[in-house]
Motif scaffolding. Structure first.
Motif, PDB file in Angstrom:
ATOM      1  N   LEU A  45       0.837  -1.207   0.000  1.00  0.00           N
ATOM      2  CA  LEU A  45       0.000   0.000   0.000  1.00  0.00           C
ATOM      3  C   LEU A  45       0.868   1.252   0.000  1.00  0.00           C
ATOM      4  O   LEU A  45       1.891   1.296   0.692  1.00  0.00           O
ATOM      5  CB  LEU A  45      -0.880   0.049   1.254  1.00  0.00           C
ATOM      6  N   PRO A  46       0.453   2.277  -0.717  1.00  0.00           N
ATOM      7  CA  PRO A  46       1.188   3.549  -0.650  1.00  0.00           C
ATOM      8  C   PRO A  46       1.094   4.129   0.759  1.00  0.00           C
ATOM      9  O   PRO A  46       0.097   3.908   1.461  1.00  0.00           O
ATOM     10  CB  PRO A  46       0.452   4.446  -1.654  1.00  0.00           C
ATOM     11  N   LYS A  47       2.096   4.862   1.167  1.00  0.00           N
ATOM     12  CA  LYS A  47       2.127   5.430   2.521  1.00  0.00           C
ATOM     13  C   LYS A  47       0.924   6.331   2.807  1.00  0.00           C
ATOM     14  O   LYS A  47       0.487   6.435   3.937  1.00  0.00           O
ATOM     15  CB  LYS A  47       3.418   6.213   2.742  1.00  0.00           C
ATOM     16  N   ASP A  48       0.396   6.976   1.780  1.00  0.00           N
ATOM     17  CA  ASP A  48      -0.729   7.895   1.986  1.00  0.00           C
ATOM     18  C   ASP A  48      -2.091   7.215   1.822  1.00  0.00           C
ATOM     19  O   ASP A  48      -3.117   7.879   1.775  1.00  0.00           O
ATOM     20  CB  ASP A  48      -0.616   9.098   1.051  1.00  0.00           C
ATOM     21  N   SER A  49      -2.111   5.896   1.785  1.00  0.00           N
ATOM     22  CA  SER A  49      -3.364   5.159   1.630  1.00  0.00           C
ATOM     23  C   SER A  49      -4.293   5.437   2.801  1.00  0.00           C
ATOM     24  O   SER A  49      -3.857   5.529   3.943  1.00  0.00           O
ATOM     25  CB  SER A  49      -3.099   3.655   1.548  1.00  0.00           C
ATOM     26  N   ARG A  50      -5.579   5.555   2.509  1.00  0.00           N
ATOM     27  CA  ARG A  50      -6.568   5.780   3.558  1.00  0.00           C
ATOM     28  C   ARG A  50      -7.254   4.479   3.967  1.00  0.00           C
ATOM     29  O   ARG A  50      -8.148   4.482   4.804  1.00  0.00           O
ATOM     30  CB  ARG A  50      -7.571   6.814   3.076  1.00  0.00           C
ATOM     31  N   LEU A  51      -6.824   3.373   3.377  1.00  0.00           N
ATOM     32  CA  LEU A  51      -7.370   2.064   3.729  1.00  0.00           C
ATOM     33  C   LEU A  51      -6.986   1.740   5.177  1.00  0.00           C
ATOM     34  O   LEU A  51      -5.831   1.928   5.568  1.00  0.00           O
ATOM     35  CB  LEU A  51      -6.791   1.010   2.782  1.00  0.00           C
ATOM     36  N   PRO A  52      -7.924   1.270   6.004  1.00  0.00           N
ATOM     37  CA  PRO A  52      -7.591   0.987   7.408  1.00  0.00           C
ATOM     38  C   PRO A  52      -6.816  -0.329   7.566  1.00  0.00           C
ATOM     39  O   PRO A  52      -7.274  -1.290   8.196  1.00  0.00           O
ATOM     40  CB  PRO A  52      -8.969   0.936   8.081  1.00  0.00           C
ATOM     41  N   TRP A  53      -5.634  -0.362   7.017  1.00  0.00           N
ATOM     42  CA  TRP A  53      -4.752  -1.537   7.015  1.00  0.00           C
ATOM     43  C   TRP A  53      -4.492  -2.050   8.432  1.00  0.00           C
ATOM     44  O   TRP A  53      -4.314  -3.244   8.645  1.00  0.00           O
ATOM     45  CB  TRP A  53      -3.413  -1.187   6.358  1.00  0.00           C
ATOM     46  N   PHE A  54      -4.479  -1.134   9.377  1.00  0.00           N
ATOM     47  CA  PHE A  54      -4.120  -1.475  10.756  1.00  0.00           C
ATOM     48  C   PHE A  54      -5.162  -2.354  11.444  1.00  0.00           C
ATOM     49  O   PHE A  54      -4.886  -2.934  12.485  1.00  0.00           O
ATOM     50  CB  PHE A  54      -3.875  -0.195  11.572  1.00  0.00           C
ATOM     51  N   ARG A  55      -6.334  -2.491  10.837  1.00  0.00           N
ATOM     52  CA  ARG A  55      -7.378  -3.334  11.427  1.00  0.00           C
ATOM     53  C   ARG A  55      -7.232  -4.801  11.045  1.00  0.00           C
ATOM     54  O   ARG A  55      -8.035  -5.623  11.466  1.00  0.00           O
ATOM     55  CB  ARG A  55      -8.753  -2.818  11.004  1.00  0.00           C
ATOM     56  N   VAL A  56      -6.213  -5.126  10.259  1.00  0.00           N
ATOM     57  CA  VAL A  56      -5.990  -6.516   9.854  1.00  0.00           C
ATOM     58  C   VAL A  56      -4.840  -7.085  10.688  1.00  0.00           C
ATOM     59  O   VAL A  56      -3.741  -6.531  10.703  1.00  0.00           O
ATOM     60  CB  VAL A  56      -5.669  -6.617   8.344  1.00  0.00           C
TER      61      VAL A  56
END
Length: 104
Positions: free
Chosen positions: A48-59
């Motif tokens: 993912l790009p650093k500026d992604s707004r996807l909530p990656w941290f929930r995985v």
């Protein structure tokens, strides 16, 4: 070149994980229609790009733990995001019984 369909489906599932809840790599893959592709979910998040707004941290992983090395900057950043949303850690684990998002 367009992204493979499975990536788009992973992103859609991850985007829908509610604040204050988590999902495992395997559950994301399953909900996206690609069971047994948990590692591909991890690879997709890693890219993912650093500026992604996807909530990656929930995985997180199936043990209820963060997959980054404990104490690393990435580990601390992910844990802080989750704690800000009210996810409680017991030691280094999230109690999946309380916080696992099942979809829907």
């Amino acid at each position: 070149m367009s992204q493979p369909e499975y990536l788009q489906r992973f992103y859609l599932v991850i985007a829908n994980i509610p604040a204050g809840q988590v999902c495992t790599y395997g559950k994301v893959a399953e909900m996206a229609g690609y069971p047994r592709m948990a590692r591909a979910v991890g690879r997709c998040l890693k890219q993912l790009p650093k500026d992604s707004r996807l909530p990656w941290f929930r995985v997180i992983n199936a043990k209820g733990e963060l997959s980054f090395p404990k104490g690393s900057d990435a580990y601390l950043r992910q844990r802080a995001h989750l704690e800000e949303e009210g996810v409680v850690f017991i030691g280094a684990k999230v109690r999946l019984k309380d916080y696992l998002w099942q979809g829907g």
